[in-house]
Enzyme design. Sequence first.
Site, PDB file in Angstrom:
ATOM      1  N   LYS A 140      44.134  42.046  46.980  1.00 31.52           N
ATOM      2  CA  LYS A 140      44.069  42.548  48.349  1.00 31.52           C
ATOM      3  C   LYS A 140      45.278  42.072  49.145  1.00 31.52           C
ATOM      4  O   LYS A 140      45.957  42.864  49.804  1.00 31.52           O
ATOM      5  CB  LYS A 140      42.768  42.048  48.989  1.00 31.52           C
ATOM      6  CG  LYS A 140      42.318  42.827  50.190  1.00 31.52           C
ATOM      7  CD  LYS A 140      41.008  42.251  50.744  1.00 31.52           C
ATOM      8  CE  LYS A 140      39.822  42.586  49.868  1.00 31.52           C
ATOM      9  NZ  LYS A 140      38.593  41.879  50.294  1.00 31.52           N
ATOM     10  N   SER A 180      43.000  43.741   0.958  1.00 28.75           N
ATOM     11  CA  SER A 180      42.273  44.253   2.110  1.00 28.75           C
ATOM     12  C   SER A 180      41.428  43.112   2.654  1.00 28.75           C
ATOM     13  O   SER A 180      40.646  42.495   1.923  1.00 28.75           O
ATOM     14  CB  SER A 180      41.400  45.432   1.688  1.00 28.75           C
ATOM     15  OG  SER A 180      40.620  45.834   2.782  1.00 28.75           O
ATOM     16  N   HIS A 182      28.813  50.708  46.351  1.00 31.98           N
ATOM     17  CA  HIS A 182      28.918  49.739  45.259  1.00 31.98           C
ATOM     18  C   HIS A 182      28.318  50.284  43.976  1.00 31.98           C
ATOM     19  O   HIS A 182      28.876  50.118  42.896  1.00 31.98           O
ATOM     20  CB  HIS A 182      28.214  48.431  45.635  1.00 31.98           C
ATOM     21  CG  HIS A 182      28.981  47.626  46.633  1.00 31.98           C
ATOM     22  ND1 HIS A 182      28.420  47.161  47.783  1.00 31.98           N
ATOM     23  CD2 HIS A 182      30.262  47.236  46.645  1.00 31.98           C
ATOM     24  CE1 HIS A 182      29.338  46.505  48.473  1.00 31.98           C
ATOM     25  NE2 HIS A 182      30.473  46.544  47.799  1.00 31.98           N
ATOM     26  N   CYS A 202      39.365  45.721   6.556  1.00 29.54           N
ATOM     27  CA  CYS A 202      38.255  46.657   6.427  1.00 29.54           C
ATOM     28  C   CYS A 202      36.961  46.101   6.997  1.00 29.54           C
ATOM     29  O   CYS A 202      35.913  46.712   6.891  1.00 29.54           O
ATOM     30  CB  CYS A 202      38.068  47.077   4.970  1.00 29.54           C
ATOM     31  SG  CYS A 202      37.632  45.703   3.904  1.00 29.54           S
ATOM     32  N   MET A 205      32.190  38.842  46.605  1.00 32.36           N
ATOM     33  CA  MET A 205      32.495  37.681  47.448  1.00 32.36           C
ATOM     34  C   MET A 205      32.374  38.076  48.918  1.00 32.36           C
ATOM     35  O   MET A 205      32.065  39.194  49.246  1.00 32.36           O
ATOM     36  CB  MET A 205      33.876  37.173  47.108  1.00 32.36           C
ATOM     37  CG  MET A 205      33.917  36.557  45.724  1.00 32.36           C
ATOM     38  SD  MET A 205      35.517  35.887  45.337  1.00 32.36           S
ATOM     39  CE  MET A 205      36.516  37.318  45.284  1.00 32.36           C
ATOM     40  N   ARG A 226      38.913  37.470  54.851  1.00 33.27           N
ATOM     41  CA  ARG A 226      38.506  38.300  53.701  1.00 33.27           C
ATOM     42  C   ARG A 226      38.823  37.626  52.373  1.00 33.27           C
ATOM     43  O   ARG A 226      39.912  37.126  52.164  1.00 33.27           O
ATOM     44  CB  ARG A 226      39.243  39.652  53.745  1.00 33.27           C
ATOM     45  CG  ARG A 226      39.371  40.227  55.123  1.00 33.27           C
ATOM     46  CD  ARG A 226      40.331  41.410  55.168  1.00 33.27           C
ATOM     47  NE  ARG A 226      39.872  42.529  54.359  1.00 33.27           N
ATOM     48  CZ  ARG A 226      40.604  43.631  54.170  1.00 33.27           C
ATOM     49  NH1 ARG A 226      41.816  43.736  54.715  1.00 33.27           N
ATOM     50  NH2 ARG A 226      40.135  44.601  53.431  1.00 33.27           N
ATOM     51  N   GLY A 262      32.493  43.694  46.325  1.00 32.78           N
ATOM     52  CA  GLY A 262      31.313  43.194  47.014  1.00 32.78           C
ATOM     53  C   GLY A 262      30.763  41.878  46.494  1.00 32.78           C
ATOM     54  O   GLY A 262      29.712  41.435  46.939  1.00 32.78           O
ATOM     55  N   ARG A 303      44.312  49.553  46.466  1.00 30.43           N
ATOM     56  CA  ARG A 303      44.382  48.979  45.119  1.00 30.43           C
ATOM     57  C   ARG A 303      44.295  50.131  44.137  1.00 30.43           C
ATOM     58  O   ARG A 303      43.863  51.233  44.495  1.00 30.43           O
ATOM     59  CB  ARG A 303      43.242  47.995  44.890  1.00 30.43           C
ATOM     60  CG  ARG A 303      41.907  48.665  44.933  1.00 30.43           C
ATOM     61  CD  ARG A 303      40.768  47.692  44.801  1.00 30.43           C
ATOM     62  NE  ARG A 303      39.525  48.385  45.105  1.00 30.43           N
ATOM     63  CZ  ARG A 303      38.488  47.837  45.725  1.00 30.43           C
ATOM     64  NH1 ARG A 303      38.528  46.594  46.108  1.00 30.43           N
ATOM     65  NH2 ARG A 303      37.408  48.541  45.967  1.00 30.43           N
ATOM     66  N   TYR A 313      47.557  48.798   7.782  1.00 31.69           N
ATOM     67  CA  TYR A 313      46.533  49.673   8.352  1.00 31.69           C
ATOM     68  C   TYR A 313      45.302  48.897   8.787  1.00 31.69           C
ATOM     69  O   TYR A 313      45.101  47.759   8.374  1.00 31.69           O
ATOM     70  CB  TYR A 313      46.135  50.773   7.353  1.00 31.69           C
ATOM     71  CG  TYR A 313      45.379  50.269   6.155  1.00 31.69           C
ATOM     72  CD1 TYR A 313      43.992  50.112   6.192  1.00 31.69           C
ATOM     73  CD2 TYR A 313      46.043  49.952   4.973  1.00 31.69           C
ATOM     74  CE1 TYR A 313      43.305  49.634   5.096  1.00 31.69           C
ATOM     75  CE2 TYR A 313      45.361  49.464   3.870  1.00 31.69           C
ATOM     76  CZ  TYR A 313      43.994  49.311   3.937  1.00 31.69           C
ATOM     77  OH  TYR A 313      43.292  48.820   2.859  1.00 31.69           O
TER      78      TYR A 313
END
Length: 916
Positions: free
Chosen positions: A38, A807, A481, A874, A120, A109, A118, A359, A894
């Site tokens: 903020k 693997s 909210h 895997c 805090m 704030r 919401g 934001r 992979y």
Amino acid sequence: MFEPESTKTSPGEKRYIYSFAGGCADGDASMKNLLGGKGANLAEMAIIGLPVPPGFTISTAVCTWFYDHQKTFPENLFERDIPKALGNIEGVLGKRFGDPENPLLLSVRSGARTSMPGMMDTILNLGLNTDTVEGLARKSGNPRFAWDCYRRFVQMYGDVVLDLKPSDKKQIDPFEAILEAKKHELGIKLDTGFSVEDLKDLVSRYKVAILEKTGRTFPEDPCEQLLGAIGAVFNSWNNERAIVYRRLNHIPDYWGTACNIQAMVFGNMGSDSGTGVAFTRDAANGDNIFYGEFLMNAQGEDVVAGIRTPLKIEQLKQDNPKIYAQLDDIRSILEKHYRDMMDIEFTIESNRLFMLQCRVGKRTGMAAIKIAVDMVKEGLIDENEAIMRIEPEQLNQLLRPVFDLKEKQVAIGEGRLLATGLNAGPGAATGRICFNAADAADVFKQGEAVILVRIETSPEDIRGMAVSEGVLTERGGMTSHAALVARQMGKVCVVGCGALSIDYQKGELRVEGNDLVLRDGDYLSIDGTTGEVIAGKVPTRNPEIIEVLIDKTLKPEDAPIWALYNQLMEWADRCRKLSIRTNADQPDQAENAISFGAEGIGLCRTEHMFFGGDKIDAMREMILADDIEGRKAALDKLLPVQREDFYGLFKAMGSRPVTIRLLDPPLHEFLPHTVSEIEALAGKIGKSVEAVTARIDDLHECNPMLGLRGCRLGILHPEIPAMQVRAIIEAACRMKHEGHEVVPEIMVPLVSTVKELEVTSEIIHKTARDVIAAQGIDIRYLVGTMIEVPRAALTSAAIARAADFFSYGTNDLTQMGLGMSRDDSGQFLPAYQQQEIFDCSPFESIDIDGVGRMLDISVQEGRSVKPDLKLGICGEQGGDPATIEFCHKTGLNYVSCSPFRVPIARLAAARAALQC
Ligand code: ADP
Ligand code: MG
Ligand code: MG
């Protein structure tokens, strides 16, 4: 005039305060860690010239200091730094904090690095007292407004700073109780019906309540108010709901919150004032439209709290075209500046617009993809950025079922459509009604789907939302909210459904104009795409992407969501280095995986093939055979079945690589358990019940996971791998005969020493040679091993000499590495996670420090002997984005995961490549 220099401390001293005001600021958007999101964005908006009321941010470092020093503050903060910064604001506005003639009022704030909607606390209208309220009344010429501010302030201060807000939803806020009583006395319904005298009376009743409940008088001194409010903001970092929210969102406790102190602007000054929140695009589906809500003559939380259902932003276009145009302008300035969809808070004070927050906007998976792809087209971002903007797990939301339109029509035809609310979080959800978070948790524990039904959700409900399929509220708008949190969690959500009336006490849900009463535990369906609320269950069907790719019932050109998905996947495939394979053992699974973009099979578990139809009988006969002859006879029956299985799998995969693991589990897993099953089997294979029972007893192991399984089976009974290899090579021969070159990758499980691999390889090669000679067809094949025993990982150089590939079987490697049985871990893992011994289950996301370390050692060792040794993973963790990032960094070739996770893995692999 405002001077950023003035809040700087002397050289070497730590700086705690950062000011902002029209046109300039000490901080900027990049400083979120220090200023919180903020504060950083308030500074940035000030810099780019948006109308931001002046203020300053006390950094998160002070919060850390506060908690490290028994909740005290650094030296000089209150004596020197804050007064200096306050002086800046006073200079800009020509008002003074505490001045009875022309008082400056402040908002105090909270605001952490990432938004915690919401969770805090924030206090508005700070600085009012018996004197300043009169000054405000005179100066504004509006006593009603001044006393409304004072009333709100005393209430907020009492709730937040003096801690009178009940922690339990069932208890009533003392101020709400007084307010309701007053309304009752006057026979009015809305706050707007209070006269100045009423408001004055409310303030004095509030103050009496404060004295009674806390034994203290309400602080009249503005500086004392400020000190209390700043402490309350820092304290709110550790309130229960903030802690729960952090857990759910993996936000570390040490971050702390910043505290923003800002001059108040007033949306409650009359009918030419108001307040609102908006998204620069549709946060639910991503459409490029201005998506917001506002209320006239209202302050702060009134819009988001869901007290009144607010008006749509288009309404403002009609009501106040000038302000709307300015806001729309800011919308595009912000999008161009931040190159993202933004979430904004604004206030109109007597026809003047102020920006109070911006934001990056939270959005659904659907909206994330739409916005990212659109922004690439609009030239705001490039393809790589688009990929980085989408969390792999968000793709899941697009693969989730939706309501079947026909079925929904049937339900509506039956009169089950109860109401339509706002479509805040798309998707379909059917489940049992729960009216509170605790019930939701219970019902969820019983394995039932939950629809959380609330008048309005507040941050306390977050636990309940986390376990629900869907959330339905009676009040609140698209930016409430409930809507915000549900979208972020990817939950189906319908809000502001005013036709509902919910009675928590009775556990009942009624609907306007309908006799129906739904109770706790009844089924309810909500459509978050349309906002419809329907009684009972409604069957779902597959979403667009599945219909195109898997069901093939929808043409790509009729599928706009699929087109977005496809575009994103194309971009992802261009940047990823990891190949994506799948774990599959049936042709249909393999085909699905290919549709999702799999490039091969990383793990075919042959044991799964033995469970279908009569196959299990031949398998049981083999296991129960008394001698090798008997075993061979049974294996002869299995051979053609296995060959057919492999052929089917090869055919589905075309020329893509297929890794087949030889039989792995302990044999008794295949045997019957109940008496009747044993009797039936004995009959089928011509043995006595006693003989079968005796053999089953023989095979019993104390700890099968560490018993006769994996390569040990083949070393004791070579005829088993021999049969499997014959089936594999013969199937490959048939494919080659039909013109497809297949290079099977034969994988030996549970190897711990190279000797085991050598012995098993011997069997494999001999069998393969025999088949190739007999068929006269040359087949290339690879022999490799699972690395799933710690010893194998640590001796990988030796093992690599005998292996064409590795693997990583990270399920077993985790079990053996942590000495923790996966199937038993349900008993203690939740407690472990709660106590933060583990961040997440090591069976879901690889334990990088331990198991990952073994993997790392193994990769180094293996590649030191064979630089181009092919490596893959895997285990179940192969579809987890964090694990995939680790695999990318470690240099695997992979990852392999279940078919439905393949798209997620493709995106995760691309993001890993872009990040590293
Ligand atoms: P949250 O993080 O919960 O949104 P905020 O700090 O943004 O908390 O504040 C709560 C409400 O108060 C918001 O609606 C915000 O717009 C409003 N508000 C905050 N500061 C001011 C201010 N200086 N003037 C007017 N309204 C404010
Ligand atoms: Mg806010
Ligand atoms: Mg294993």
